[in-house]
Design a protein around this motif. Structure first.
Motif, PDB file in Angstrom:
ATOM      1  N   UNK A  46       0.828  -1.204   0.000  1.00 34.90           N
ATOM      2  CA  UNK A  46       0.000   0.000   0.000  1.00 34.90           C
ATOM      3  C   UNK A  46       0.867   1.260   0.000  1.00 34.90           C
ATOM      4  N   UNK A  47       1.980   1.215   0.715  1.00 27.65           N
ATOM      5  CA  UNK A  47       2.928   2.335   0.693  1.00 27.65           C
ATOM      6  C   UNK A  47       3.402   2.613  -0.733  1.00 27.65           C
ATOM      7  N   UNK A  48       3.670   1.557  -1.487  1.00 27.40           N
ATOM      8  CA  UNK A  48       4.122   1.716  -2.876  1.00 27.40           C
ATOM      9  C   UNK A  48       3.018   2.299  -3.746  1.00 27.40           C
ATOM     10  N   UNK A  49       1.774   1.946  -3.414  1.00 30.21           N
ATOM     11  CA  UNK A  49       0.634   2.435  -4.186  1.00 30.21           C
ATOM     12  C   UNK A  49       0.371   3.912  -3.915  1.00 30.21           C
ATOM     13  N   UNK A  50       0.646   4.344  -2.679  1.00 37.41           N
ATOM     14  CA  UNK A  50       0.414   5.735  -2.291  1.00 37.41           C
ATOM     15  C   UNK A  50       1.711   6.322  -1.723  1.00 37.41           C
ATOM     16  N   UNK A  51       2.672   6.664  -2.589  1.00 38.36           N
ATOM     17  CA  UNK A  51       3.973   7.153  -2.127  1.00 38.36           C
ATOM     18  C   UNK A  51       3.845   8.397  -1.246  1.00 38.36           C
ATOM     19  N   UNK A  52       4.592   8.401  -0.163  1.00 39.71           N
ATOM     20  CA  UNK A  52       4.683   9.544   0.754  1.00 39.71           C
ATOM     21  C   UNK A  52       3.411   9.823   1.552  1.00 39.71           C
ATOM     22  N   UNK A  53       2.411   8.934   1.454  1.00 37.16           N
ATOM     23  CA  UNK A  53       1.169   9.178   2.191  1.00 37.16           C
ATOM     24  C   UNK A  53       0.987   8.252   3.385  1.00 37.16           C
TER      25      UNK A  53
END
Length: 238
Positions: A46-53
């Motif tokens: 999920x981190x990869x899907x939403x970078x920096x969020x």
């Protein structure tokens, strides 16, 4: 831009709440916590899907010292304020299934279930409520009354005393009923003064991982604080 914390984010509803919140344009950051959040493959994807969020932080709600120790890190990551705190982690029973009769009740089963389902969320509220009070009310419906952050404790319809017709599930029912009382207490204490935190117990319904959510439609207002709400917004009797 809002900052949200999802406690119990590694699976199920918590994981899906993270995804929904991270996909919102008005949410700048989602802090995902669980006992092993930093090692969970699903959260890393999920981190990869939403970078920096999405930020991953290990928090064990059954250990007060651990909760206390992560406050500085969460304060830094949230830039000193939280707009939404979701307490999602829960267990049915250490054995994996609820007690069907009184003979199945044990001290260990009760203690473990209460530690995760009731005591943990209350301690999370204790240490993170100062950050909720600093919110400018970026989420929720403005209804003429100012509020700061929003605290949501996930409950269950089986916690309702007046709606209990079949019995059983002692540890789970008791722990969720106690969580409802904690939520009511929090709504009173955190509703005093100019900065009011909206505190609700939310029953998500019988769910798949695709959420039905009044919450993400920004319908909560100060008038809802202290209530136990179903996924469709209807109040559930305590």
């Amino acid at each position: 831009m809002a900052v949200a914390i999802v406690q119990g984010a590694s699976r199920g509803l918590g994981l899906q709440f993270c995804k929904v919140l991270a996909s919102r344009a008005d949410v700048a950051k989602v802090i995902a916590t669980s006992r092993s959040a930093e090692n969970e493959a699903a959260l890393h994807r999920m981190q990869s899907q939403f970078p920096n969020k999405i930020v991953l932080i290990n928090v064990d709600v059954t250990k007060e010292n651990n909760i206390k120790q992560v406050v500085p890190k969460i304060t830094e990551e949230s830039t000193g304020k939280i707009d939404l705190l979701l307490n999602c982690s829960a267990i049915l029973h250490p054995s994996g299934k609820g007690e069907t009769s009184l003979r199945d009740v044990s001290l260990e089963g009760l203690r473990t279930t209460f530690e995760t389902n009731t005591i943990g969320p209350l301690l999370i509220a204790k240490y993170f409520s100062p950050l909720l009070l600093k919110s400018s009310g970026l989420l929720g419906k403005q209804a003429g009354k100012k509020h700061s952050g929003i605290l949501v404790n996930l409950t269950a319809k089986v916690s309702s005393i007046s709606d209990n017709h079949v019995g059983g599930w002692y540890s789970y029912r008791l722990s969720k009923s106690a969580l409802n009382m904690a939520t009511k207490n929090l709504s009173i204490e955190l509703g005093r003064g100019k900065s009011k935190v909206i505190c609700v117990a939310l029953h998500p319904g019988t769910v798949d991982t695709d959420l039905s959510r009044p919450y993400h439609k920004d319908k909560l207002s100060v008038e809802d604080t202290g209530k136990c709400l179903a996924w469709d917004g209807n109040a559930i009797p305590f």
